[in-house]
Write an enzyme that holds these catalytic residues in place. Structure first.
Site, PDB file in Angstrom:
ATOM      1  N   ASP A  14     -34.289 103.986 -38.568  1.00 18.50           N
ATOM      2  CA  ASP A  14     -35.602 103.629 -38.018  1.00 18.50           C
ATOM      3  C   ASP A  14     -36.237 104.750 -37.207  1.00 18.50           C
ATOM      4  O   ASP A  14     -37.003 104.497 -36.265  1.00 18.50           O
ATOM      5  CB  ASP A  14     -35.499 102.355 -37.153  1.00 18.50           C
ATOM      6  CG  ASP A  14     -34.978 101.184 -37.959  1.00 18.50           C
ATOM      7  OD1 ASP A  14     -35.236 101.147 -39.167  1.00 18.50           O
ATOM      8  OD2 ASP A  14     -34.307 100.323 -37.364  1.00 18.50           O
ATOM      9  N   LYS A  17     -38.814 107.671 -40.788  1.00 21.13           N
ATOM     10  CA  LYS A  17     -38.724 108.451 -42.039  1.00 21.13           C
ATOM     11  C   LYS A  17     -39.899 108.155 -42.972  1.00 21.13           C
ATOM     12  O   LYS A  17     -40.500 109.067 -43.543  1.00 21.13           O
ATOM     13  CB  LYS A  17     -37.402 108.132 -42.759  1.00 21.13           C
ATOM     14  CG  LYS A  17     -36.157 108.493 -41.937  1.00 21.13           C
ATOM     15  CD  LYS A  17     -34.890 108.029 -42.606  1.00 21.13           C
ATOM     16  CE  LYS A  17     -34.692 106.534 -42.595  1.00 21.13           C
ATOM     17  NZ  LYS A  17     -34.471 105.919 -41.280  1.00 21.13           N
ATOM     18  N   GLY A  41     -36.122  99.685 -44.117  1.00 21.46           N
ATOM     19  CA  GLY A  41     -37.493  99.216 -43.933  1.00 21.46           C
ATOM     20  C   GLY A  41     -38.277 100.415 -43.450  1.00 21.46           C
ATOM     21  O   GLY A  41     -38.090 100.863 -42.324  1.00 21.46           O
ATOM     22  N   HIS A  42     -39.086 101.001 -44.310  1.00 18.67           N
ATOM     23  CA  HIS A  42     -39.814 102.229 -43.977  1.00 18.67           C
ATOM     24  C   HIS A  42     -41.295 101.889 -43.816  1.00 18.67           C
ATOM     25  O   HIS A  42     -41.948 101.464 -44.766  1.00 18.67           O
ATOM     26  CB  HIS A  42     -39.597 103.281 -45.062  1.00 18.67           C
ATOM     27  CG  HIS A  42     -38.166 103.739 -45.142  1.00 18.67           C
ATOM     28  ND1 HIS A  42     -37.709 104.640 -46.074  1.00 18.67           N
ATOM     29  CD2 HIS A  42     -37.088 103.418 -44.382  1.00 18.67           C
ATOM     30  CE1 HIS A  42     -36.416 104.850 -45.881  1.00 18.67           C
ATOM     31  NE2 HIS A  42     -36.011 104.108 -44.866  1.00 18.67           N
ATOM     32  N   GLN A 221     -31.547 104.789 -43.725  1.00 18.14           N
ATOM     33  CA  GLN A 221     -30.633 104.669 -42.589  1.00 18.14           C
ATOM     34  C   GLN A 221     -30.613 105.991 -41.806  1.00 18.14           C
ATOM     35  O   GLN A 221     -31.624 106.655 -41.751  1.00 18.14           O
ATOM     36  CB  GLN A 221     -29.216 104.264 -43.045  1.00 18.14           C
ATOM     37  CG  GLN A 221     -29.107 102.823 -43.549  1.00 18.14           C
ATOM     38  CD  GLN A 221     -29.627 102.627 -44.955  1.00 18.14           C
ATOM     39  OE1 GLN A 221     -29.195 103.307 -45.877  1.00 18.14           O
ATOM     40  NE2 GLN A 221     -30.540 101.704 -45.122  1.00 18.14           N
TER      41      GLN A 221
HETATM   42  P1  GDP Z   1     -37.864 104.297 -40.847  1.00 19.54           P
HETATM   43  O1  GDP Z   1     -36.931 103.216 -41.256  1.00 19.54           O
HETATM   44  O2  GDP Z   1     -37.143 105.529 -40.421  1.00 19.54           O
HETATM   45  O3  GDP Z   1     -38.926 104.605 -41.841  1.00 19.54           O
HETATM   46  O4  GDP Z   1     -38.611 103.752 -39.535  1.00 19.54           O
HETATM   47  P2  GDP Z   1     -39.194 102.248 -39.314  1.00 19.54           P
HETATM   48  O5  GDP Z   1     -40.432 102.093 -40.090  1.00 19.54           O
HETATM   49  O6  GDP Z   1     -38.136 101.233 -39.508  1.00 19.54           O
HETATM   50  O7  GDP Z   1     -39.452 102.273 -37.759  1.00 19.54           O
HETATM   51  C1  GDP Z   1     -40.328 103.160 -37.179  1.00 19.54           C
HETATM   52  C2  GDP Z   1     -41.420 102.347 -36.445  1.00 19.54           C
HETATM   53  O8  GDP Z   1     -42.104 103.175 -35.536  1.00 19.54           O
HETATM   54  C3  GDP Z   1     -42.468 101.808 -37.372  1.00 19.54           C
HETATM   55  O9  GDP Z   1     -42.956 100.598 -36.855  1.00 19.54           O
HETATM   56  C4  GDP Z   1     -43.559 102.876 -37.322  1.00 19.54           C
HETATM   57  O10 GDP Z   1     -44.853 102.373 -37.619  1.00 19.54           O
HETATM   58  C5  GDP Z   1     -43.466 103.307 -35.895  1.00 19.54           C
HETATM   59  N1  GDP Z   1     -43.801 104.716 -35.618  1.00 19.54           N
HETATM   60  C6  GDP Z   1     -43.556 105.800 -36.392  1.00 19.54           C
HETATM   61  N2  GDP Z   1     -43.905 106.928 -35.740  1.00 19.54           N
HETATM   62  C7  GDP Z   1     -44.361 106.548 -34.532  1.00 19.54           C
HETATM   63  C8  GDP Z   1     -44.851 107.257 -33.402  1.00 19.54           C
HETATM   64  O11 GDP Z   1     -44.898 108.482 -33.351  1.00 19.54           O
HETATM   65  N3  GDP Z   1     -45.231 106.518 -32.315  1.00 19.54           N
HETATM   66  C9  GDP Z   1     -45.161 105.159 -32.304  1.00 19.54           C
HETATM   67  N4  GDP Z   1     -45.543 104.521 -31.217  1.00 19.54           N
HETATM   68  N5  GDP Z   1     -44.708 104.462 -33.357  1.00 19.54           N
HETATM   69  C10 GDP Z   1     -44.311 105.135 -34.453  1.00 19.54           C
HETATM   70  P1  IMO Z   2     -33.813 102.387 -42.288  1.00 21.40           P
HETATM   71  O1  IMO Z   2     -33.804 103.109 -43.617  1.00 21.40           O
HETATM   72  C1  IMO Z   2     -31.504 100.706 -38.987  1.00 21.40           C
HETATM   73  C2  IMO Z   2     -27.631  98.921 -40.016  1.00 21.40           C
HETATM   74  C3  IMO Z   2     -27.473  97.430 -39.874  1.00 21.40           C
HETATM   75  C4  IMO Z   2     -25.986  97.338 -39.557  1.00 21.40           C
HETATM   76  C5  IMO Z   2     -25.403  98.445 -40.428  1.00 21.40           C
HETATM   77  C6  IMO Z   2     -24.837  97.955 -41.752  1.00 21.40           C
HETATM   78  O2  IMO Z   2     -34.961 101.455 -42.131  1.00 21.40           O
HETATM   79  O3  IMO Z   2     -33.658 103.345 -41.170  1.00 21.40           O
HETATM   80  P2  IMO Z   2     -25.930  97.119 -44.012  1.00 21.40           P
HETATM   81  O4  IMO Z   2     -26.852  95.979 -44.302  1.00 21.40           O
HETATM   82  O5  IMO Z   2     -26.447  98.449 -44.435  1.00 21.40           O
HETATM   83  O6  IMO Z   2     -24.545  96.865 -44.545  1.00 21.40           O
HETATM   84  O7  IMO Z   2     -25.784  97.134 -42.409  1.00 21.40           O
HETATM   85  O8  IMO Z   2     -26.445  99.362 -40.672  1.00 21.40           O
HETATM   86  N1  IMO Z   2     -28.769  99.349 -40.865  1.00 21.40           N
HETATM   87  C7  IMO Z   2     -29.892  99.893 -40.398  1.00 21.40           C
HETATM   88  N2  IMO Z   2     -30.309 100.116 -39.129  1.00 21.40           N
HETATM   89  N3  IMO Z   2     -32.269 101.119 -40.029  1.00 21.40           N
HETATM   90  C8  IMO Z   2     -31.856 100.925 -41.305  1.00 21.40           C
HETATM   91  O9  IMO Z   2     -32.525 101.429 -42.359  1.00 21.40           O
HETATM   92  C9  IMO Z   2     -30.637 100.253 -41.528  1.00 21.40           C
HETATM   93  N4  IMO Z   2     -29.968  99.884 -42.645  1.00 21.40           N
HETATM   94  C10 IMO Z   2     -28.820  99.343 -42.218  1.00 21.40           C
HETATM   95  O10 IMO Z   2     -28.272  96.926 -38.826  1.00 21.40           O
HETATM   96  O11 IMO Z   2     -25.774  97.713 -38.214  1.00 21.40           O
HETATM   97 MG    MG Z   3     -36.482 101.209 -40.791  1.00 22.18          MG
END
Ligand code: GDP
Ligand code: IMO
Ligand code: MG
Length: 420
Positions: A14, A17, A41-42, A221
C-alpha cells in the site's frame, strides 16, 4: 539493449504503487504485473475519478499494452467484476490487456482453504486478505495448480481433480462451510475469462524488448511481505522483490534496468505480524486519519507508525533499488516533530539489521527526531516550493538508504506528483 524497469513496494504494501505506475506509464510501451493477485488493491485518482485495481495492471488508463504475467494468480470472478466495471466506464480492455497462459487460477475452494488455514492458526493467524492467495501458490509449488492456459484444453478433468482434492482437505480439517457455494458463478466467470487474449507472455515481453520497446514491471504487496525476505511467516506467498519480475514474467536479470523502490514518508501495515515502529498512541491515530489508512480491498484499518529505515535499507539492498519514490509526504504536514527509526535495540544490543525472526525478538526502535515543517507539502508543486525541514528530511532518508529520491507524491491525484 532496452531493459525493463521494475516498480515495487519497499514496505508492507500500500505504498502507492498504483498511483505511480499510472504516472510513469506514458514513458512506457507496456506495463506488466508480475506477482500477487486480488490481494492487491492499487488506487488511481485522476480527472475526478477514483479506481481500485486488483488484478489488472495500473497502466490500463494510458495508451499502452498491459500484461498479467505468469507470476500472478487470477480469480476469474474478481477479474470479471473488475473488468466489467472498467468496460462500463469505457475502457476497451480486450484490446489492451493480455493474460499469460501460465498464470495460475484461484479456485473457489482455494478461498475456503485460505479461511481454514487461518482458523487453524487461531491467535497466530496471518490476517490474510482471504482471497485464496496462499493455497493457490501452494498448489503451484506442489505442482497441482490449474493455469489460465488449461482453460483452452482438458479443463474439466483438471478442475474436477483439483476441486476433489481440496474438498477432501477441507473435510479432514473439519471445515464446515460449503466450499462450492460460489462454484456456478466461478464457472461462468471462467467462460468470460476465455474471451480475453490468453498468450505466451514471456515470448511477447522478450520480443518487445528486442524491438526496443519499454516495459514497466508492476509489483504488488511489498518487500517486507516477500515470502523469502519479508517478516516470515507474516508474509504473502509470492516473491514481491525485483527478482520476482524475472520469474513472474520470464525476463533474464540482464534485461532488468532501473528498480524503482516506493515507500511512504511513514509506515503502515495491515494484518498481523511484526511492525517495529508501530504507534499505539494519538500520533498513530492522527497519521491513520490524515492518510486515510484503510485497506483498499478489505477496508481494514491499517496499522501506522514512523518510517523504519532499518527495514527500508534492507529492502533497498534486496531489490537493488536505485531510484526511490517517497509517497504521502503531505500526511506528515503539521506535525511539530517527525521521527525516523535508524536502528533497533534487540535485547539491549543495537543493530542496523532486520532480525531473522522479528515476530519473536523484542525490538525497540532507536529514533532520530527532526523538526516538522510549517508550510504544507500538499501545496507544493515543485521541489523549489518544499519547506527546508522537508528537504532535510528527504536528504536524511536518502543518506541512510544510499539512493536518491526521484519522485515525491504530495496527494492521491495523478497531478499531485513532483518529479525531481
Ligand atoms: P498500492 O497498493 O501500493 O497501490 O497503494 P494503495 O492504493 O493500496 O494505497 C495508497 C493510498 O494512498 C490510496 O488511497 C491512494 O489514493 C493514496 N495516495 C497515494 N499517494 C498519496 C499521496 O501522496 N498523498 C496522499 N494523501 N494519499 C496518497
Ligand atoms: P498491495 O499490492 C498490504 C497482507 C495481508 C496479510 C498478508 C498475507 O495493495 O500493496 P495474503 O492474502 O496475501 O495471503 O495475505 O499480506 N497483504 C497486503 N498488505 N497491501 C497488499 O497489497 C497486500 N496483499 C497482502 O494483509 O497480512
Ligand atoms: Mg494496496
Amino acid at each position: 539493449m532496452t531493459k525493463a524497469d521494475v516498480l515495487l513496494g519497499l514496505q508492507w504494501g500500500d505504498e502507492g504503487k498504483g498511483k505511480v505506475v499510472d504516472v510513469l506509464t506514458p514513458n512506457y510501451d507496456a506495463v506488466a504485473r508480475f506477482q500477487g493477485g486480488p490481494n492487491a488493491g492499487h488506487t488511481l485518482e485522476f480527472d475526478g475519478r477514483k479506481v481500485v485495481l486488483r488484478s489488472i495492471p495500473s497502466g490500463i488508463f494510458r495508451n499502452c499494452v498491459n500484461y498479467i504475467g505468469n507470476g500472478v494468480v487470477l480469480d476469474p470472478v474478481l477479474f470479471r467484476q473488475e473488468a466489467e466495471e472498467l468496460e462500463k466506464q469505457g475502457t476497451d480492455l480486450r484490446k489492451i490487456l493480455r493474460i499469460s497462459k501460465k498464470a495460475h487460477l484461484i479456485m473457489p475452494t482455494h478461498r475456503h482453504l485460505d479461511a481454514a488455514n487461518e482458523l487453524a492458526k487461531g491467535k497466530e493467524k496471518i490476517g490474510t486478505t482471504g482471497k485464496g492467495i496462499g493455497p493457490t501458490y501452494t498448489d503451484k509449488i506442489s505442482r497441482n495448480g490449474l493455469r489460465v492456459g488449461d482453460l483452452l484444453h482438458d479443463f474439466d478433468e483438471r478442475y474436477e481433480a483439483a476441486k476433489n482434492r481440496h474438498i477432501a482437505m477441507l473435510k479432514a480439517a473439519g471445515y464446515d462451510n460449503d466450499p462450492l457455494d460460489k462454484e456456478a458463478e466461478w464457472l461462468d466467470a471462467v467462460n468470460y475469462l476465455k474471451t480475453y487474449q490468453i498468450i505466451d507472455s514471456e515470448y511477447e515481453l522478450n520480443s518487445l524488448l528486442d524491438s526496443d520497446k519499454k516495459i514497466l514491471c508492476e509489483g504488488a504487496q511489498g518487500t517486507m511481505l516477500d515470502v523469502d525476505f519479508g517478516s516470515y511467516p507474516f508474509v504473502t506467498s509470492s516473491n514481491t522483490i525485483a527478482a520476482g519480475a524475472c520469474t513472474g514474467l520470464g525476463l533474464s536479470p540482464h534485461r532488468i534496468g532501473d528498480v524503482y523502490g516506493i515507500f511512504k514518508a511513514y509506515c503502515t501495515r495491515v494484518g498481523s505480524g511484526p511492525f517495529p515502529t508501530e504507534l499505539f498512541d494519538a500520533t498513530g491515530d492522527e497519521i491513520g486519519q490524515k492518510g486515510h489508512e484503510f485497506g483498499a480491498v478489505t477496508g481494514r484499518k491499517r496499522r501506522c507508525g514512523w518510517i523504519d529505515l532499518v527495514a527500508l535499507r534492507y529492502a533497498v539492498m534486496i531489490n537493488g533499488a536505485n531510484k526511490l519514490i517517497m509517497m504521502k509526504a503531505d500526511v506528515l504536514d503539521g506535525f511539530d516533530t517527525i521521527k525516523a527509526c535508524v536502528a533497533y535495540k534487540v535485547d539491549g544490543v543495537e543493530t542496523d539489521r532486520f532480525p531473522f525472526d522479528a515476530s519473536i525478538e523484542k525490538i525497540e526502535p532507536v529514533y532520530v527526531e527532526m523538526p516538522g515543517w510549517r508550510k504544507p507539502v500538499a501545496e507544493c508543486r515543485s521541489a523549489a516550493d518544499f519547506p527546508r525541514e522537508f528537504t532535510d528530511y528527504m536528504k536524511f532518508v536518502e543518506e541512510k538508504l544510499g539512493a536518491k529520491i526521484c519522485i515525491v507524491s504530495v496527494g492521491p491525484d495523478r497531478e499531485q506528483t513532483i518529479v525531481l
